[in-house]
Design a protein around this motif. Structure first.
Motif, PDB file in Angstrom:
ATOM      1  N   GLU A  39       0.832  -1.210   0.000  1.00  0.00           N
ATOM      2  CA  GLU A  39       0.000   0.000   0.000  1.00  0.00           C
ATOM      3  C   GLU A  39       0.863   1.255   0.000  1.00  0.00           C
ATOM      4  OE1 GLU A  39      -3.479   0.413   2.544  1.00  0.00           O
ATOM      5  OE2 GLU A  39      -3.419  -1.752   2.873  1.00  0.00           O
ATOM      6  N   VAL A  40       2.022   1.176   0.644  1.00  0.00           N
ATOM      7  CA  VAL A  40       2.918   2.330   0.683  1.00  0.00           C
ATOM      8  C   VAL A  40       3.415   2.635  -0.718  1.00  0.00           C
ATOM      9  CG1 VAL A  40       5.061   3.264   1.628  1.00  0.00           C
ATOM     10  CG2 VAL A  40       3.616   1.805   3.041  1.00  0.00           C
ATOM     11  N   LEU A  41       3.808   1.622  -1.445  1.00  0.00           N
ATOM     12  CA  LEU A  41       4.267   1.797  -2.822  1.00  0.00           C
ATOM     13  C   LEU A  41       3.156   2.389  -3.681  1.00  0.00           C
ATOM     14  CD1 LEU A  41       6.507   1.367  -4.920  1.00  0.00           C
ATOM     15  CD2 LEU A  41       5.604  -0.932  -5.267  1.00  0.00           C
ATOM     16  N   ASP A  42       1.933   1.891  -3.516  1.00  0.00           N
ATOM     17  CA  ASP A  42       0.796   2.420  -4.282  1.00  0.00           C
ATOM     18  C   ASP A  42       0.568   3.893  -3.990  1.00  0.00           C
ATOM     19  OD1 ASP A  42       0.450  -0.132  -5.290  1.00  0.00           O
ATOM     20  OD2 ASP A  42      -1.185  -0.642  -3.913  1.00  0.00           O
ATOM     21  N   SER A  43       0.783   4.323  -2.745  1.00  0.00           N
ATOM     22  CA  SER A  43       0.547   5.728  -2.380  1.00  0.00           C
ATOM     23  C   SER A  43       1.669   6.657  -2.839  1.00  0.00           C
ATOM     24  CB  SER A  43       0.364   5.854  -0.864  1.00  0.00           C
ATOM     25  OG  SER A  43       1.597   5.704  -0.193  1.00  0.00           O
ATOM     26  N   GLN A  44       2.845   6.106  -3.146  1.00  0.00           N
ATOM     27  CA  GLN A  44       3.992   6.924  -3.545  1.00  0.00           C
ATOM     28  C   GLN A  44       3.922   7.367  -4.999  1.00  0.00           C
ATOM     29  OE1 GLN A  44       6.462   8.017  -1.523  1.00  0.00           O
ATOM     30  NE2 GLN A  44       5.532   7.006   0.218  1.00  0.00           N
ATOM     31  N   GLY A  45       3.082   6.712  -5.789  1.00  0.00           N
ATOM     32  CA  GLY A  45       2.999   7.064  -7.206  1.00  0.00           C
ATOM     33  C   GLY A  45       4.103   6.382  -7.990  1.00  0.00           C
ATOM     34  N   THR A  46       4.509   7.018  -9.040  1.00  0.00           N
ATOM     35  CA  THR A  46       5.532   6.419  -9.892  1.00  0.00           C
ATOM     36  C   THR A  46       6.909   6.927  -9.503  1.00  0.00           C
ATOM     37  OG1 THR A  46       5.290   8.174 -11.513  1.00  0.00           O
ATOM     38  CG2 THR A  46       3.925   6.199 -11.825  1.00  0.00           C
ATOM     39  N   GLY A  47       7.920   6.325 -10.092  1.00  0.00           N
ATOM     40  CA  GLY A  47       9.299   6.708  -9.798  1.00  0.00           C
ATOM     41  C   GLY A  47      10.120   5.471  -9.526  1.00  0.00           C
ATOM     42  N   LEU A  48      11.404   5.650  -9.464  1.00  0.00           N
ATOM     43  CA  LEU A  48      12.284   4.516  -9.234  1.00  0.00           C
ATOM     44  C   LEU A  48      12.310   4.128  -7.760  1.00  0.00           C
ATOM     45  CD1 LEU A  48      15.315   5.315 -11.559  1.00  0.00           C
ATOM     46  CD2 LEU A  48      13.497   3.632 -11.907  1.00  0.00           C
ATOM     47  N   ILE A  49      12.491   2.862  -7.532  1.00  0.00           N
ATOM     48  CA  ILE A  49      12.586   2.292  -6.187  1.00  0.00           C
ATOM     49  C   ILE A  49      14.024   1.805  -6.009  1.00  0.00           C
ATOM     50  CG2 ILE A  49      11.700   0.490  -4.635  1.00  0.00           C
ATOM     51  CD1 ILE A  49       9.566   2.515  -5.572  1.00  0.00           C
ATOM     52  N   THR A  50      14.556   1.977  -4.799  1.00  0.00           N
ATOM     53  CA  THR A  50      15.877   1.436  -4.488  1.00  0.00           C
ATOM     54  C   THR A  50      15.682   0.151  -3.707  1.00  0.00           C
ATOM     55  OG1 THR A  50      16.804   3.673  -4.361  1.00  0.00           O
ATOM     56  CG2 THR A  50      18.090   1.896  -3.377  1.00  0.00           C
ATOM     57  N   ARG A  51      16.278  -0.939  -4.202  1.00  0.00           N
ATOM     58  CA  ARG A  51      16.190  -2.239  -3.523  1.00  0.00           C
ATOM     59  C   ARG A  51      17.558  -2.576  -2.943  1.00  0.00           C
ATOM     60  NH1 ARG A  51      14.005  -6.893  -7.048  1.00  0.00           N
ATOM     61  NH2 ARG A  51      11.998  -6.195  -6.245  1.00  0.00           N
ATOM     62  N   PHE A  52      17.574  -2.872  -1.638  1.00  0.00           N
ATOM     63  CA  PHE A  52      18.775  -3.331  -0.938  1.00  0.00           C
ATOM     64  C   PHE A  52      18.601  -4.821  -0.673  1.00  0.00           C
ATOM     65  CE2 PHE A  52      18.273   1.111   0.231  1.00  0.00           C
ATOM     66  CZ  PHE A  52      19.554   1.609   0.003  1.00  0.00           C
ATOM     67  N   MET A  53      19.541  -5.629  -1.130  1.00  0.00           N
ATOM     68  CA  MET A  53      19.489  -7.071  -0.885  1.00  0.00           C
ATOM     69  C   MET A  53      20.750  -7.487  -0.137  1.00  0.00           C
ATOM     70  SD  MET A  53      17.903  -8.483  -4.473  1.00  0.00           S
ATOM     71  CE  MET A  53      19.111  -7.638  -5.481  1.00  0.00           C
ATOM     72  N   ALA A  72      15.201  -4.945   1.559  1.00  0.00           N
ATOM     73  CA  ALA A  72      14.433  -3.735   1.871  1.00  0.00           C
ATOM     74  C   ALA A  72      14.297  -2.935   0.587  1.00  0.00           C
ATOM     75  CB  ALA A  72      15.123  -2.903   2.948  1.00  0.00           C
ATOM     76  N   GLU A  73      13.173  -2.220   0.465  1.00  0.00           N
ATOM     77  CA  GLU A  73      12.936  -1.371  -0.703  1.00  0.00           C
ATOM     78  C   GLU A  73      12.472  -0.004  -0.220  1.00  0.00           C
ATOM     79  OE1 GLU A  73      10.136  -3.531  -3.130  1.00  0.00           O
ATOM     80  OE2 GLU A  73      11.552  -5.157  -3.490  1.00  0.00           O
ATOM     81  N   LEU A  74      12.946   1.048  -0.926  1.00  0.00           N
ATOM     82  CA  LEU A  74      12.599   2.418  -0.563  1.00  0.00           C
ATOM     83  C   LEU A  74      12.183   3.210  -1.785  1.00  0.00           C
ATOM     84  CD1 LEU A  74      15.336   1.601   1.287  1.00  0.00           C
ATOM     85  CD2 LEU A  74      14.711   3.791   2.271  1.00  0.00           C
ATOM     86  N   GLY A  76      12.426   6.882  -2.619  1.00  0.00           N
ATOM     87  CA  GLY A  76      13.110   8.027  -2.021  1.00  0.00           C
ATOM     88  C   GLY A  76      13.722   7.584  -0.710  1.00  0.00           C
ATOM     89  N   ILE A  77      13.288   8.214   0.400  1.00  0.00           N
ATOM     90  CA  ILE A  77      13.769   7.768   1.718  1.00  0.00           C
ATOM     91  C   ILE A  77      12.680   7.034   2.503  1.00  0.00           C
ATOM     92  CG2 ILE A  77      15.551   9.547   1.889  1.00  0.00           C
ATOM     93  CD1 ILE A  77      13.622  11.067   3.777  1.00  0.00           C
ATOM     94  N   SER A  78      11.529   6.821   1.867  1.00  0.00           N
ATOM     95  CA  SER A  78      10.417   6.140   2.537  1.00  0.00           C
ATOM     96  C   SER A  78      10.462   4.644   2.266  1.00  0.00           C
ATOM     97  CB  SER A  78       9.073   6.691   2.038  1.00  0.00           C
ATOM     98  OG  SER A  78       8.976   8.059   2.295  1.00  0.00           O
ATOM     99  N   PRO A  79      10.559   3.808   3.316  1.00  0.00           N
ATOM    100  CA  PRO A  79      10.553   2.364   3.090  1.00  0.00           C
ATOM    101  C   PRO A  79       9.191   1.899   2.583  1.00  0.00           C
ATOM    102  CG  PRO A  79      10.582   2.854   5.443  1.00  0.00           C
ATOM    103  CD  PRO A  79      10.698   4.156   4.730  1.00  0.00           C
ATOM    104  N   THR A  80       9.217   1.006   1.597  1.00  0.00           N
ATOM    105  CA  THR A  80       7.982   0.408   1.070  1.00  0.00           C
ATOM    106  C   THR A  80       7.930  -1.084   1.371  1.00  0.00           C
ATOM    107  OG1 THR A  80       8.970   0.006  -1.103  1.00  0.00           O
ATOM    108  CG2 THR A  80       7.826   2.115  -0.778  1.00  0.00           C
ATOM    109  N   PHE A  81       9.071  -1.682   1.731  1.00  0.00           N
ATOM    110  CA  PHE A  81       9.137  -3.100   2.070  1.00  0.00           C
ATOM    111  C   PHE A  81      10.376  -3.324   2.920  1.00  0.00           C
ATOM    112  CE2 PHE A  81      10.819  -7.370   1.139  1.00  0.00           C
ATOM    113  CZ  PHE A  81       9.740  -8.143   1.527  1.00  0.00           C
ATOM    114  N   ILE A  82      10.218  -4.078   4.036  1.00  0.00           N
ATOM    115  CA  ILE A  82      11.353  -4.428   4.907  1.00  0.00           C
ATOM    116  C   ILE A  82      11.172  -5.872   5.367  1.00  0.00           C
ATOM    117  CG2 ILE A  82      12.641  -3.912   7.015  1.00  0.00           C
ATOM    118  CD1 ILE A  82      11.354  -1.114   6.991  1.00  0.00           C
ATOM    119  N   ASN A  83      12.210  -6.684   5.162  1.00  0.00           N
ATOM    120  CA  ASN A  83      12.200  -8.060   5.645  1.00  0.00           C
ATOM    121  C   ASN A  83      13.655  -8.480   5.859  1.00  0.00           C
ATOM    122  OD1 ASN A  83      11.747 -10.698   6.294  1.00  0.00           O
ATOM    123  ND2 ASN A  83      10.900 -11.293   4.327  1.00  0.00           N
TER     124      ASN A  83
END
Length: 194
Positions: A39-53, A72-74, A76-83
Motif C-alpha cells: 500500500e505504501v508503494l501504491d501511495s507513492q505514485g511512480t518513480g524509481l525504487i531502491t532495492r537493498f538485498m 528492503a525497498e525504498l 526516495g527515503i520512505s521504506p515500502t518493504f522491509i524483511n
C-alpha cells in the motif's frame, strides 16, 4: 551496485570483536512494477525504487557465529518493504554503560503499515526473542529517579521483543543489585515503551 566482503573484521573495545565477516550486498534501482507490492508503494505514485538485498551477512562475534540477511525497498527515503533477520547463539553482547552478557538472538526487522490522516507509511519494527542466560544490566539513573517530566526516548522504530532472563541475569541500580529471572515482553507504540 554490488559489494562483497570476505574475511573482514570490525574490532571494537566498546562492542566486541566481529571477525570472519562474509557480506554480499546488492543495491539496485528498479521500477515500481518490479517492486514488492505494498500500500505504501501504491501511495507513492511512480518513480524509481531502491532495492537493498543482503543475501549473506555472517561472521563471528567473540568467536561465536551469527548470520543475517534480507531485503528492503525504498521510494526516495520512505521504506515500502522491509524483511531482514539476525540470528546467533551465545553471543557475547556489550552495550557500554548498559549491558554486558551473553544472548541467543533471533530477531527480524519488518515493516508495519501505518495510516495517519490519509498518509500511508511503513514503520520499521524489530520482532523476536532474546534468551539471556547470563548478564549484567545497569539501569540508567534517570530511569529510577522518578523524574518523568520529559517525553522520554523516542526511537525511529517499533519493537516487540520477548526476553527470557536466565538464572545469572542481574539488574544494577544505584548501590543495589537484583537477580531477575523469567520472561519479559518489551513492546512499544510510536517508538515509546508501553
Amino acid at each position: 551496485g554490488i559489494a562483497m566482503l570476505a574475511d573482514g573484521q570490525f574490532l571494537s573495545e566498546r562492542y566486541g570483536r566481529f571477525e570472519d565477516l562474509q557480506i554480499d550486498a546488492t543495491v539496485e534501482r528498479i521500477s515500481p512494477e518490479e517492486a514488492t507490492p505494498s500500500e505504501v508503494l501504491d501511495s507513492q505514485g511512480t518513480g524509481l525504487i531502491t532495492r537493498f538485498m543482503l543475501p549473506r551477512f555472517e561472521g563471528t562475534l567473540g568467536k561465536k557465529p551469527f548470520r543475517g540477511g534480507g531485503n528492503a525497498e525504498l521510494a526516495g527515503i520512505s521504506p515500502t518493504f522491509i524483511n531482514m533477520f539476525f540470528k546467533g547463539e551465545a553471543l557475547p553482547v556489550q552495550l557500554p554503560q548498559l549491558f554486558v552478557g551473553t544472548a541467543d538472538v533471533d530477531l527480524e526487522l519488518r515493516g508495519r503499515l501505518q495510516k495517519d490522516k490519509g498518509e500511508v507509511s511503513l514503520k520499521p519494527v524489530v520482532l523476536g526473542a532474546l534468551n539471556i542466560p547470563k548478564g549484567d544490566f545497569d539501569l540508567p539513573l534517570g530511569s529510577v529517579s522518578g523524574d518523568n517530566t520529559g517525553d522520554g526516548i523516542s526511537l525511529p522504530f517499533e519493537y516487540d521483543l520477548l526476553l527470557d532472563l536466565g538464572q545469572e541475569f542481574y539488574v544494577h541500580a544505584l548501590d543495589s543489585q537484583v537477580r531477575a529471572v523469567g520472561q519479559l515482553r518489551l513492546l512499544s507504540d510510536q517508538g515509546k515503551p508501553q
